[in-house]
Scaffold this active site. Structure first.
Site, short mmCIF file in Angstrom:
data_model
loop_
_atom_site.label_atom_id
_atom_site.label_comp_id
_atom_site.label_asym_id
_atom_site.label_seq_id
_atom_site.Cartn_x
_atom_site.Cartn_y
_atom_site.Cartn_z
N GLN A 90 0.82 -1.21 0.00
CA GLN A 90 0.00 0.00 0.00
C GLN A 90 0.86 1.27 0.00
OE1 GLN A 90 -2.46 -0.58 3.48
NE2 GLN A 90 -3.72 -2.14 2.48
N HIS A 155 -0.84 0.11 5.62
CA HIS A 155 -1.39 1.06 6.59
C HIS A 155 -0.47 2.25 6.87
CE1 HIS A 155 -4.34 -2.11 8.49
NE2 HIS A 155 -4.33 -2.14 7.16
N GLU A 248 -14.90 4.28 10.07
CA GLU A 248 -15.32 5.40 10.92
C GLU A 248 -15.10 6.74 10.24
OE1 GLU A 248 -14.00 3.37 15.22
OE2 GLU A 248 -13.04 5.22 14.51
N TYR A 269 -10.60 -9.87 10.51
CA TYR A 269 -10.90 -10.50 9.22
C TYR A 269 -11.30 -11.95 9.40
CZ TYR A 269 -9.01 -6.32 7.05
OH TYR A 269 -8.80 -5.02 6.67
#
Length: 379
Positions: A90, A155, A248, A269
């Site tokens: 990522q 992340h 959120e 998960y």
């Protein structure tokens, strides 16, 4: 008939040419009717964008390129002077933001995954955009979200926002190591607050506290990929990924703990409870909105809508959604979320970031190897 070499050359020219104007299609939503068109093509995993004063768009590509997109959707060559990045998992070249006084300083900020001696981390970099917009000058690292992580390329967080006083906020992910979000000696899983040159404001909440990093503004975040200032209240809002469920939207408050991985509206998960198994606990900040498993959508970039092109959308927060993919519109009242509408969820298009253009249209970056910028304009 074209020879094979000539045919290949013609194909390359066609791929490099600006996208032709698209007639698009008319889409009707709860409060607006818009025409959906493709504004630009030829981008590889576009991730972040910033609107220049002349209406052009600075766009990052995750593999490590920064481009200017003109008013007709044509792309510049990759700009020179962009820092090296870790374009794995990522990671890569992620967000871009203009300094509040960009018109005079031409200063921009980049957030990206950076390889250092002991691993990879989230880095904030400052630079100046050259007058001809072909290169960056004076590129300087501002802050590293240390410590680095030897393994893992997930992340990073990596959104940038400025408040009305000119302070800079940077979101960092917990690097898929949940306990880091609760550690105050660690800059992962946080929202940081800094001056533009990386100094710590004297009123940051943990200044002078032993064992705490003074750059921290808030903590207990999982993977915040949305960050924006509410134009009506001046407050800072974030959007962050939950695990399975638990996405959120938060009102980012000074010194607040947002609970990850102690509490969550989602599950792991594998389907197990997160932390205590509770959704809230005393002393932990409640989200403005949260989504249970089955309603989550992996929120990325966000933008408040305060333009005149779509009167019915004024006061909305738009969220680019990755999985399932689409565009989420939240209605707001001050610092409250009052409703939700989902747009374009039937297209299967991963959406990474959303920007309000100078004319009030919405520009949406799509996350794909052959990425596009979509345009939502009044019909």
């Amino acid at each position: 008939m074209l020879r094979r070499g000539a045919l290949a050359a013609a194909l390359l020219l066609a791929l490099a040419a600006p996208a032709a104007a698209q007639p698009g299609e008319v889409v009707r939503s709860e409060r607006a009717t818009f025409r959906l068109t493709t504004f630009a093509t030829g981008l590889e995993h576009p991730w972040g964008a910033a609107l220049l004063p002349d209406g052009r768009l600075l766009v990052t590509e995750r593999p490590g390129r920064l481009r200017v997109v003109a008013a007709d959707g044509s792309l510049s060559a990759p700009l020179a002077g962009v820092p090296d990045v870790v374009a794995e998992g990522q990671g890569g070249l992620l967000d871009v933001a203009l300094a509040p006084d960009f018109a005079t300083t031409r200063e921009i900020f980049l957030c990206h995954a950076q390889l250092v001696a002991r691993g990879a981390l989230t880095r904030l970099t400052r630079a100046r955009l050259a007058p001809d917009a072909t290169r960056l000058e004076g590129t300087t690292a501002v802050v590293d979200a240390a410590p680095p992580q030897f393994r893992g390329r997930q992340h990073y967080g990596c959104r940038i926002a400025f408040d009305r006083a000119g302070f800079l906020y940077l979101s960092t992910g917990e690097r898929n190591d949940p306990e880091r979000a609760q550690r105050l000696d660690d800059l992962a899983g946080k929202v940081l607050r800094l001056t533009r040159d990386g100094r710590v404001p004297a009123d940051n909440p943990f200044v002078g506290r032993s064992g705490a990093r003074p750059e921290i503004w808030s903590y207990g975040h999982r993977h915040p990929q949305g960050l924006a200032l509410n134009p009506w209240t001046g407050s800072l809002w974030s959007a962050e990924f939950g695990p399975r469920g638990g996405d959120e939207v938060n009102l980012v408050r000074r010194g607040a703990n947002y609970g990850w991985p102690v509490v969550s509206h989602g599950v792991t998960y594998g389907g197990r409870p997160v932390g205590t198994g509770e959704r809230s606990a005393p002393g932990l900040e409640e989200p403005l909105a949260a989504w249970e498993p089955g309603r989550n959508f992996s929120p990325s970039g966000i933008a408040f809508y305060d333009a005149g092109a779509f009167p019915g959308w004024r006061g909305s927060l738009f969220i680019a959604a990755l999985n399932p993919p689409g565009l989420v519109r939240l209605t707001t009242d001050g610092d409250r979320v009052t409703g939700e509408e989902r747009l374009l969820f039937d297209r299967g298009i991963r959406m990474r970031d959303v920007v309000v253009a100078a004319d009030g249209a919405l520009l949406v970056l799509t996350d794909a190897p052959r990425g596009r910028i979509l345009r939502l304009a009044p019909e």
